[in-house]
Scaffold this motif. Structure first.
Motif, PDB file in Angstrom:
ATOM      1  N   THR A  10       0.815  -1.214   0.000  1.00 12.61           N
ATOM      2  CA  THR A  10       0.000   0.000   0.000  1.00 12.61           C
ATOM      3  C   THR A  10       0.845   1.258   0.000  1.00 12.61           C
ATOM      4  O   THR A  10       0.323   2.350  -0.150  1.00 12.61           O
ATOM      5  N   SER A  11       2.151   1.128   0.201  1.00 10.46           N
ATOM      6  CA  SER A  11       3.084   2.258   0.269  1.00 10.46           C
ATOM      7  C   SER A  11       2.813   3.178   1.442  1.00 10.46           C
ATOM      8  O   SER A  11       3.235   4.319   1.460  1.00 10.46           O
ATOM      9  N   THR A  12       2.063   2.702   2.431  1.00  4.08           N
ATOM     10  CA  THR A  12       1.852   3.474   3.653  1.00  4.08           C
ATOM     11  C   THR A  12       1.935   2.537   4.849  1.00  4.08           C
ATOM     12  O   THR A  12       1.709   1.337   4.737  1.00  4.08           O
ATOM     13  N   LEU A  13       2.270   3.102   5.982  1.00  2.00           N
ATOM     14  CA  LEU A  13       2.253   2.357   7.233  1.00  2.00           C
ATOM     15  C   LEU A  13       1.061   2.844   8.035  1.00  2.00           C
ATOM     16  O   LEU A  13       0.784   4.039   8.094  1.00  2.00           O
ATOM     17  N   LYS A  14       0.366   1.909   8.668  1.00  2.00           N
ATOM     18  CA  LYS A  14      -0.799   2.279   9.470  1.00  2.00           C
ATOM     19  C   LYS A  14      -0.723   1.582  10.814  1.00  2.00           C
ATOM     20  O   LYS A  14      -0.206   0.488  10.921  1.00  2.00           O
ATOM     21  N   ASP A  15      -1.277   2.252  11.833  1.00  4.62           N
ATOM     22  CA  ASP A  15      -1.356   1.621  13.137  1.00  4.62           C
ATOM     23  C   ASP A  15      -2.613   0.752  13.201  1.00  4.62           C
ATOM     24  O   ASP A  15      -3.332   0.603  12.212  1.00  4.62           O
ATOM     25  N   LYS A  16      -2.884   0.168  14.390  1.00  2.00           N
ATOM     26  CA  LYS A  16      -4.023  -0.742  14.523  1.00  2.00           C
ATOM     27  C   LYS A  16      -5.355  -0.064  14.239  1.00  2.00           C
ATOM     28  O   LYS A  16      -6.294  -0.703  13.796  1.00  2.00           O
ATOM     29  N   GLU A  17      -5.416   1.231  14.466  1.00  2.00           N
ATOM     30  CA  GLU A  17      -6.658   1.970  14.222  1.00  2.00           C
ATOM     31  C   GLU A  17      -6.799   2.433  12.771  1.00  2.00           C
ATOM     32  O   GLU A  17      -7.777   3.055  12.404  1.00  2.00           O
ATOM     33  N   GLY A  18      -5.785   2.187  11.955  1.00  2.00           N
ATOM     34  CA  GLY A  18      -5.837   2.572  10.548  1.00  2.00           C
ATOM     35  C   GLY A  18      -5.272   3.951  10.255  1.00  2.00           C
ATOM     36  O   GLY A  18      -5.368   4.441   9.134  1.00  2.00           O
ATOM     37  N   ASN A  19      -4.681   4.614  11.259  1.00  2.00           N
ATOM     38  CA  ASN A  19      -4.093   5.934  11.055  1.00  2.00           C
ATOM     39  C   ASN A  19      -2.750   5.794  10.334  1.00  2.00           C
ATOM     40  O   ASN A  19      -1.938   4.949  10.694  1.00  2.00           O
ATOM     41  N   VAL A  20      -2.523   6.639   9.332  1.00  2.00           N
ATOM     42  CA  VAL A  20      -1.272   6.607   8.576  1.00  2.00           C
ATOM     43  C   VAL A  20      -0.140   7.116   9.461  1.00  2.00           C
ATOM     44  O   VAL A  20      -0.269   8.121  10.140  1.00  2.00           O
ATOM     45  N   LYS A  21       0.968   6.381   9.458  1.00  2.00           N
ATOM     46  CA  LYS A  21       2.147   6.738  10.238  1.00  2.00           C
ATOM     47  C   LYS A  21       3.289   7.100   9.300  1.00  2.00           C
ATOM     48  O   LYS A  21       3.393   6.589   8.196  1.00  2.00           O
ATOM     49  N   THR A  22       4.172   7.962   9.767  1.00  2.00           N
ATOM     50  CA  THR A  22       5.340   8.347   8.983  1.00  2.00           C
ATOM     51  C   THR A  22       6.268   7.153   8.845  1.00  2.00           C
ATOM     52  O   THR A  22       6.507   6.424   9.805  1.00  2.00           O
TER      53      THR A  22
END
Length: 115
Positions: free
Chosen positions: A42-54
Motif C-alpha cells: 500500500t506504500s503506507t504504514l498504518k497503526d491498529k486503528e488505521g491511522n497513517v504513520k510516517t
C-alpha cells in the motif's frame, strides 16, 4: 543504493525487501504444502486503528550498521544454502553434512540477496 551513499528505501522498496525475506523464511521453515499470504503493498504504514504513520528513518550511523549486518547475514545465508554441497566451509557451518535445501529456498535466497 548507488555507490557507498546510504539512502532510505521508499515504502515500496522496503515492502519488496520484506517480501523477499518473508519468502526466504517461508521456504526454509514452513512444512511442504503450507502457505502464508501477505497483504498487498500500500506504500503506507498504518497503526491498529488505521491511522497513517510516517515511514521510519534511521540516522546514518544506524543505517551503516544495519547495512553491514544485512550484507554479513546475506553472505552467510547464500553460502550455507547455495554452496553447502560444494564448499566445506559452508558445510561446517551447518554441522559438517551437506544438506539439500529445497528449490524454493534457493530461489528465495537469490531474490533476497541478489549479489
Amino acid at each position: 543504493m548507488a555507490g557507498d551513499k546510504i539512502q532510505h528505501p521508499t515504502p515500496a522498496e522496503a515492502f519488496q525487501q520484506a517480501a523477499n525475506h518473508a519468502a526466504l523464511l517461508r521456504a526454509l521453515f514452513l512444512p511442504a504444502g503450507a502457505t502464508r499470504k501477505c497483504k498487498d503493498e500500500t506504500s503506507t504504514l498504518k497503526d491498529k486503528e488505521g491511522n497513517v504513520k510516517t515511514f521510519p528513518k534511521l540516522n546514518e550511523e544506524d543505517a551503516v550498521e544495519k547495512v553491514n549486518d544485512v550484507i554479513s547475514r546475506g553472505f552467510m545465508t547464500r553460502k550455507i544454502i547455495l554452496e553447502n554441497a560444494t564448499d566445506m566451509k559452508a558445510r561446517i557451518l551447518i554441522g559438517g553434512q551437506a544438506f539439500p535445501f529445497v528449490e524454493a529456498a534457493e530461489k528465495a535466497v537469490k531474490e533476497a540477496y541478489p549479489w
